[in-house]
Design a protein around this motif. Structure first.
Motif, mmCIF file in Angstrom:
data_model
loop_
_atom_site.group_PDB
_atom_site.id
_atom_site.type_symbol
_atom_site.label_atom_id
_atom_site.label_comp_id
_atom_site.label_asym_id
_atom_site.label_seq_id
_atom_site.Cartn_x
_atom_site.Cartn_y
_atom_site.Cartn_z
ATOM 1 N N GLY A 24 0.852 -1.191 0.000
ATOM 2 C CA GLY A 24 0.000 0.000 0.000
ATOM 3 C C GLY A 24 0.875 1.223 0.000
ATOM 4 N N SER A 25 0.417 2.254 -0.658
ATOM 5 C CA SER A 25 1.226 3.466 -0.778
ATOM 6 C C SER A 25 1.507 4.094 0.583
ATOM 7 C CB SER A 25 0.521 4.489 -1.658
ATOM 8 O OG SER A 25 1.283 5.682 -1.715
ATOM 9 N N THR A 26 2.686 4.665 0.704
ATOM 10 C CA THR A 26 3.067 5.398 1.913
ATOM 11 C C THR A 26 2.863 6.901 1.711
ATOM 12 O OG1 THR A 26 5.371 5.419 1.199
ATOM 13 C CG2 THR A 26 4.695 3.643 2.710
ATOM 14 N N GLY A 27 2.158 7.263 0.639
ATOM 15 C CA GLY A 27 1.771 8.658 0.437
ATOM 16 C C GLY A 27 0.644 8.983 1.402
ATOM 17 N N ILE A 28 0.929 9.831 2.391
ATOM 18 C CA ILE A 28 -0.029 10.075 3.471
ATOM 19 C C ILE A 28 -0.968 11.245 3.188
ATOM 20 C CG2 ILE A 28 1.449 9.036 5.213
ATOM 21 C CD1 ILE A 28 2.088 11.921 6.194
ATOM 22 N N GLY A 29 -0.781 11.908 2.053
ATOM 23 C CA GLY A 29 -1.638 13.030 1.695
ATOM 24 C C GLY A 29 -0.950 14.363 1.885
ATOM 25 N N LEU A 30 -1.581 15.394 1.333
ATOM 26 C CA LEU A 30 -1.084 16.771 1.415
ATOM 27 C C LEU A 30 0.322 16.916 0.825
ATOM 28 C CD1 LEU A 30 -2.385 17.661 4.990
ATOM 29 C CD2 LEU A 30 -3.465 18.169 2.785
ATOM 30 N N GLY A 31 0.639 16.092 -0.182
ATOM 31 C CA GLY A 31 1.925 16.199 -0.861
ATOM 32 C C GLY A 31 3.077 15.533 -0.142
ATOM 33 N N VAL A 32 2.776 14.667 0.834
ATOM 34 C CA VAL A 32 3.809 14.047 1.665
ATOM 35 C C VAL A 32 3.757 12.523 1.540
ATOM 36 C CG1 VAL A 32 4.612 13.728 4.049
ATOM 37 C CG2 VAL A 32 3.732 15.953 3.317
ATOM 38 N N ALA A 33 4.940 11.908 1.471
ATOM 39 C CA ALA A 33 5.060 10.448 1.520
ATOM 40 C C ALA A 33 6.110 10.078 2.553
ATOM 41 C CB ALA A 33 5.444 9.879 0.159
ATOM 42 N N ILE A 34 5.881 8.947 3.226
ATOM 43 C CA ILE A 34 6.833 8.457 4.229
ATOM 44 C C ILE A 34 7.137 6.986 3.920
ATOM 45 C CG2 ILE A 34 7.374 8.242 6.675
ATOM 46 C CD1 ILE A 34 5.235 10.310 7.282
ATOM 47 N N PRO A 35 7.901 6.740 2.848
ATOM 48 C CA PRO A 35 8.271 5.348 2.573
ATOM 49 C C PRO A 35 9.153 4.818 3.699
ATOM 50 C CG PRO A 35 9.384 6.849 1.059
ATOM 51 C CD PRO A 35 8.461 7.668 1.894
#
Length: 152
Positions: free
Chosen positions: A55-66
């Motif tokens: 599942g994507s680690t893109g948490i929203g608002l232009g931010v991702a935390i892989p």
């Protein structure tokens, strides 16, 4: 949490030209591997890619935390990037991503991993902080802003 224990200036990059999620994950591998003895950039890339498949680690608002766990890692290591242009990261809000904080931890550090992810997500949920990170003009400024306990 003192984020400077995880993130170092040499793992911080401002205004990176990232054309895709895969290219960004490869860059993270290249930056993180030298800080993880016995770990290659491909090991890091594979760990992050395997997590993204769940599942994507893109948490929203232009931010991702892989993030990922590595059996060869002996300490947690982070990489922080801002991108020149936002990229598709399959984020939960379907918005492109331009701030990426990657976290790699030793296989057995489950609790530390979760606590660190929560602290980073909280920081990156603060609009004043992400605004400051997006406005950073250099790698050093980006590092200083993010590791400042009072991220603007």
């Amino acid at each position: 949490m003192d984020l400077s224990t995880l993130l170092s200036p040499d793992c911080t990059r401002c205004a990176v030209a990232g054309s895709s999620k895969k290219k960004v994950l490869e860059l993270i591998g290249q930056l993180a591997a030298p800080r993880l003895s016995g770990t290659t950039s491909f090991d890091v890339f594979e760990s992050l890619l395997n997590r993204e498949r769940l599942g994507s680690t893109g948490i929203g608002l232009g931010v991702a935390i892989p993030h990922g766990r590595l059996g060869t890692a002996n300490k947690p290591v982070a990489v922080l990037l801002t991108l020149e242009e936002p990229i598709d990261f399959d984020a939960i809000d379907n918005q492109p991503v331009d701030i990426i904080f990657a976290l790699l931890v030793p296989e057995e550090e489950h609790e530390q991993h979760l606590q660190t992810l929560a602290a980073v997500a909280q920081r990156l949920n603060e609009k004043s902080c992400t605004r400051g990170l997006r406005d950073a003009k250099s790698d050093q400024e980006l590092y200083t802003l993010f590791t400042d306990k009072d991220c603007p």
